[in-house]
Design a protein around this motif. Sequence first.
Motif, PDB file in Angstrom:
ATOM      1  N   GLY A  98      12.590  -6.373  10.585  1.00  0.00           N
ATOM      2  CA  GLY A  98      11.635  -6.557  11.682  1.00  0.00           C
ATOM      3  C   GLY A  98      10.704  -5.387  11.910  1.00  0.00           C
ATOM      4  N   ALA A  99      10.167  -4.799  10.842  1.00  0.00           N
ATOM      5  CA  ALA A  99       9.219  -3.688  11.024  1.00  0.00           C
ATOM      6  C   ALA A  99       7.910  -4.205  11.629  1.00  0.00           C
ATOM      7  CB  ALA A  99       8.946  -3.027   9.683  1.00  0.00           C
ATOM      8  N   ASP A 100       7.448  -3.567  12.698  1.00  0.00           N
ATOM      9  CA  ASP A 100       6.162  -3.963  13.294  1.00  0.00           C
ATOM     10  C   ASP A 100       4.997  -3.349  12.540  1.00  0.00           C
ATOM     11  OD1 ASP A 100       7.013  -5.465  15.750  1.00  0.00           O
ATOM     12  OD2 ASP A 100       8.140  -3.615  16.007  1.00  0.00           O
ATOM     13  N   ALA A 101       5.238  -2.176  11.941  1.00  0.00           N
ATOM     14  CA  ALA A 101       4.191  -1.542  11.123  1.00  0.00           C
ATOM     15  C   ALA A 101       4.863  -0.831   9.966  1.00  0.00           C
ATOM     16  CB  ALA A 101       3.394  -0.541  11.948  1.00  0.00           C
ATOM     17  N   VAL A 102       4.238  -0.904   8.805  1.00  0.00           N
ATOM     18  CA  VAL A 102       4.727  -0.159   7.649  1.00  0.00           C
ATOM     19  C   VAL A 102       3.605   0.773   7.198  1.00  0.00           C
ATOM     20  CG1 VAL A 102       5.703  -0.261   5.341  1.00  0.00           C
ATOM     21  CG2 VAL A 102       6.128  -2.147   6.935  1.00  0.00           C
ATOM     22  N   VAL A 103       3.921   2.064   7.183  1.00  0.00           N
ATOM     23  CA  VAL A 103       2.975   3.077   6.715  1.00  0.00           C
ATOM     24  C   VAL A 103       3.371   3.373   5.277  1.00  0.00           C
ATOM     25  CG1 VAL A 103       2.189   5.441   7.043  1.00  0.00           C
ATOM     26  CG2 VAL A 103       2.824   4.046   9.040  1.00  0.00           C
ATOM     27  N   HIS A 113      -2.236  -3.344  -0.375  1.00  0.00           N
ATOM     28  CA  HIS A 113      -2.724  -4.731  -0.380  1.00  0.00           C
ATOM     29  C   HIS A 113      -1.599  -5.691  -0.744  1.00  0.00           C
ATOM     30  CE1 HIS A 113      -6.663  -2.806  -0.369  1.00  0.00           C
ATOM     31  NE2 HIS A 113      -7.141  -3.961   0.027  1.00  0.00           N
ATOM     32  N   ARG A 114      -0.810  -5.326  -1.760  1.00  0.00           N
ATOM     33  CA  ARG A 114       0.308  -6.194  -2.149  1.00  0.00           C
ATOM     34  C   ARG A 114       1.306  -6.276  -1.004  1.00  0.00           C
ATOM     35  NH1 ARG A 114       0.902  -7.784  -7.278  1.00  0.00           N
ATOM     36  NH2 ARG A 114       1.806  -9.527  -6.152  1.00  0.00           N
ATOM     37  N   LEU A 115       1.624  -5.124  -0.430  1.00  0.00           N
ATOM     38  CA  LEU A 115       2.620  -5.078   0.646  1.00  0.00           C
ATOM     39  C   LEU A 115       2.221  -5.991   1.809  1.00  0.00           C
ATOM     40  CD1 LEU A 115       5.244  -3.637   1.577  1.00  0.00           C
ATOM     41  CD2 LEU A 115       3.796  -1.948   2.689  1.00  0.00           C
ATOM     42  N   ALA A 116       0.944  -5.985   2.133  1.00  0.00           N
ATOM     43  CA  ALA A 116       0.472  -6.790   3.280  1.00  0.00           C
ATOM     44  C   ALA A 116       0.716  -8.287   3.054  1.00  0.00           C
ATOM     45  CB  ALA A 116      -1.009  -6.518   3.526  1.00  0.00           C
ATOM     46  N   SER A 117       0.841  -8.698   1.792  1.00  0.00           N
ATOM     47  CA  SER A 117       1.085 -10.127   1.557  1.00  0.00           C
ATOM     48  C   SER A 117       2.574 -10.459   1.643  1.00  0.00           C
ATOM     49  CB  SER A 117       0.509 -10.548   0.192  1.00  0.00           C
ATOM     50  OG  SER A 117       1.205  -9.884  -0.835  1.00  0.00           O
ATOM     51  N   TRP A 118       3.429  -9.445   1.756  1.00  0.00           N
ATOM     52  CA  TRP A 118       4.875  -9.696   1.795  1.00  0.00           C
ATOM     53  C   TRP A 118       5.507  -9.445   3.158  1.00  0.00           C
ATOM     54  CZ3 TRP A 118       4.862  -6.153  -3.005  1.00  0.00           C
ATOM     55  CH2 TRP A 118       4.544  -6.902  -4.144  1.00  0.00           C
ATOM     56  N   VAL A 119       4.827  -8.732   4.047  1.00  0.00           N
ATOM     57  CA  VAL A 119       5.430  -8.441   5.361  1.00  0.00           C
ATOM     58  C   VAL A 119       4.550  -9.006   6.474  1.00  0.00           C
ATOM     59  CG1 VAL A 119       6.623  -6.331   4.608  1.00  0.00           C
ATOM     60  CG2 VAL A 119       4.318  -6.154   5.543  1.00  0.00           C
ATOM     61  N   ASP A 120       5.184  -9.307   7.619  1.00  0.00           N
ATOM     62  CA  ASP A 120       4.414  -9.837   8.749  1.00  0.00           C
ATOM     63  C   ASP A 120       3.746  -8.732   9.571  1.00  0.00           C
ATOM     64  OD1 ASP A 120       5.110 -12.411   8.137  1.00  0.00           O
ATOM     65  OD2 ASP A 120       6.867 -12.441   9.459  1.00  0.00           O
ATOM     66  N   GLY A 121       4.323  -7.525   9.524  1.00  0.00           N
ATOM     67  CA  GLY A 121       3.800  -6.436  10.353  1.00  0.00           C
ATOM     68  C   GLY A 121       2.482  -5.884   9.819  1.00  0.00           C
ATOM     69  N   SER A 122       1.942  -4.915  10.548  1.00  0.00           N
ATOM     70  CA  SER A 122       0.708  -4.244  10.111  1.00  0.00           C
ATOM     71  C   SER A 122       1.023  -3.297   8.965  1.00  0.00           C
ATOM     72  CB  SER A 122       0.135  -3.411  11.257  1.00  0.00           C
ATOM     73  OG  SER A 122      -0.328  -4.246  12.271  1.00  0.00           O
ATOM     74  N   VAL A 123       0.112  -3.206   8.017  1.00  0.00           N
ATOM     75  CA  VAL A 123       0.274  -2.255   6.916  1.00  0.00           C
ATOM     76  C   VAL A 123      -0.811  -1.179   7.045  1.00  0.00           C
ATOM     77  CG1 VAL A 123       0.111  -1.953   4.404  1.00  0.00           C
ATOM     78  CG2 VAL A 123       1.342  -3.918   5.352  1.00  0.00           C
ATOM     79  N   ILE A 124      -0.369   0.069   6.978  1.00  0.00           N
ATOM     80  CA  ILE A 124      -1.312   1.184   7.070  1.00  0.00           C
ATOM     81  C   ILE A 124      -1.212   1.996   5.789  1.00  0.00           C
ATOM     82  CG2 ILE A 124      -1.940   3.257   8.360  1.00  0.00           C
ATOM     83  CD1 ILE A 124      -0.569   1.884  10.823  1.00  0.00           C
ATOM     84  N   ASN A 125      -2.340   2.162   5.136  1.00  0.00           N
ATOM     85  CA  ASN A 125      -2.388   2.910   3.879  1.00  0.00           C
ATOM     86  C   ASN A 125      -2.379   4.421   4.152  1.00  0.00           C
ATOM     87  OD1 ASN A 125      -2.931   3.986   1.401  1.00  0.00           O
ATOM     88  ND2 ASN A 125      -4.856   2.865   1.046  1.00  0.00           N
ATOM     89  N   ALA A 126      -1.327   5.094   3.698  1.00  0.00           N
ATOM     90  CA  ALA A 126      -1.246   6.556   3.872  1.00  0.00           C
ATOM     91  C   ALA A 126      -1.549   7.267   2.558  1.00  0.00           C
ATOM     92  CB  ALA A 126       0.143   6.929   4.380  1.00  0.00           C
ATOM     93  N   GLY A 127      -2.305   6.596   1.688  1.00  0.00           N
ATOM     94  CA  GLY A 127      -2.675   7.177   0.388  1.00  0.00           C
ATOM     95  C   GLY A 127      -2.119   6.332  -0.738  1.00  0.00           C
ATOM     96  N   ASP A 128      -3.002   5.639  -1.492  1.00  0.00           N
ATOM     97  CA  ASP A 128      -2.530   4.846  -2.641  1.00  0.00           C
ATOM     98  C   ASP A 128      -3.242   5.314  -3.915  1.00  0.00           C
ATOM     99  OD1 ASP A 128      -4.963   3.665  -1.699  1.00  0.00           O
ATOM    100  OD2 ASP A 128      -4.438   1.711  -2.539  1.00  0.00           O
ATOM    101  N   GLY A 129      -2.477   6.000  -4.750  1.00  0.00           N
ATOM    102  CA  GLY A 129      -3.003   6.490  -6.027  1.00  0.00           C
ATOM    103  C   GLY A 129      -4.288   7.271  -5.829  1.00  0.00           C
ATOM    104  N   THR A 130      -5.281   6.948  -6.661  1.00  0.00           N
ATOM    105  CA  THR A 130      -6.572   7.632  -6.531  1.00  0.00           C
ATOM    106  C   THR A 130      -7.541   6.788  -5.698  1.00  0.00           C
ATOM    107  OG1 THR A 130      -7.307   6.600  -8.577  1.00  0.00           O
ATOM    108  CG2 THR A 130      -6.372   8.800  -8.758  1.00  0.00           C
ATOM    109  N   HIS A 131      -7.002   5.775  -5.025  1.00  0.00           N
ATOM    110  CA  HIS A 131      -7.862   4.784  -4.370  1.00  0.00           C
ATOM    111  C   HIS A 131      -8.351   5.204  -2.990  1.00  0.00           C
ATOM    112  CE1 HIS A 131      -8.119   0.631  -2.340  1.00  0.00           C
ATOM    113  NE2 HIS A 131      -9.237   0.819  -2.998  1.00  0.00           N
ATOM    114  N   GLU A 132      -7.458   5.202  -1.973  1.00  0.00           N
ATOM    115  CA  GLU A 132      -7.940   5.485  -0.604  1.00  0.00           C
ATOM    116  C   GLU A 132      -6.908   6.160   0.287  1.00  0.00           C
ATOM    117  OE1 GLU A 132     -10.607   3.639   1.813  1.00  0.00           O
ATOM    118  OE2 GLU A 132     -11.167   2.085   0.383  1.00  0.00           O
ATOM    119  N   HIS A 133      -7.406   6.760   1.338  1.00  0.00           N
ATOM    120  CA  HIS A 133      -6.563   7.434   2.329  1.00  0.00           C
ATOM    121  C   HIS A 133      -7.325   7.331   3.668  1.00  0.00           C
ATOM    122  CE1 HIS A 133      -3.679  10.011   4.037  1.00  0.00           C
ATOM    123  NE2 HIS A 133      -3.798  11.081   3.297  1.00  0.00           N
TER     124      HIS A 133
END
Length: 307
Positions: A98-103, A113-133
């Motif tokens: 029951g996570a409400d947000a996953v960082v 992006h993948r994670l957001a399709s598997w969980v109901d909570g909010s997903v916050i990107n804390a740095g993914d590879g060379t992509h974004e932060h």
Amino acid sequence: MIKHLRSAADLDLATATLILDTAGEMAALAGREVKKLPTLRGRTVVNLFYEDSTRTRISFEAAAKRLSADVINFSAKGSSVSKGESLKDTALTLQAMGADAVVIRHSASGAPHRLASWVDGSVINAGDGTHEHPTQALLDAFTMRSRLGRLAGLRVAIVGDVLHSRVARSNVLLLTTLGAHVTLVGPPTLVPRDIAAALSPATKVSYDLDSVLPDMDVVMMLRVQTERMQDSYFPSAREYSRRYGLDLARMRKLPEHAIVMHPGPMNRGMEITPEVADSSRSTIVEQVANGVSARMAVLYLLLGGKA
Ligand code: ASP
């Protein structure tokens, strides 16, 4: 309000401005003796860190705790990830709890992006590879606005290893949305023109740091990310510093009011000298403090916290 923060491109001008204004209110709280708000009491925030981090992980933890959320810190080392568990199975476990947000911080670009399709909570990107932060870009924008009073029209140079920098990518996107003018500076091997054009057609590129500095309000130095380099992108560390490192002599070329930023961790002596990093123009320590306020604002707004 948006549900997830996966990219700085998720933020339009109104949403980004609301987050920065809310961060300002959160920052006011940091000066109080009791730094806690009850707004996220009973909500669960999971910090899912697959890559090393000092500032970002501690900052998200402090932010969630100051909002009274329950915080679960997960690091890949010592978890079933080291037994080969996939991100999807880990996500399903978090979902069951029951996570409400996953960082999430992950070495793979696109993991949030993948994670957001598997969980109901909010997903916050804390740095993914060379992509974004994206929260780094928010805290950087907040720092610029606090120091210089505005963002629209600001001239910002982002200098160094742009190619491997998720900080640079998120900053270009967010700063452009906020009306600032960005120039990317570095050796041609680390600042490909197509990156600038793909992120925002208005972004300029220069290979000559000395000629750019006199026109800037902000100079943001990037860490040279040797851990992501398979090839050699410049002749030597010494040569890199000579052309693209910020030392006192170069800093003096900036206008009087201009500030110097770095997201950390720094390679002192390579992209920035200790004298510059510790000077009164440097906002490096302020950026860390502002990171907590910016992340509080993001958690608060994404989780629909009530005043
Ligand atoms: N801390 C920032 C990041 O995680 C910048 C860096 O590592 O150079 O992307």
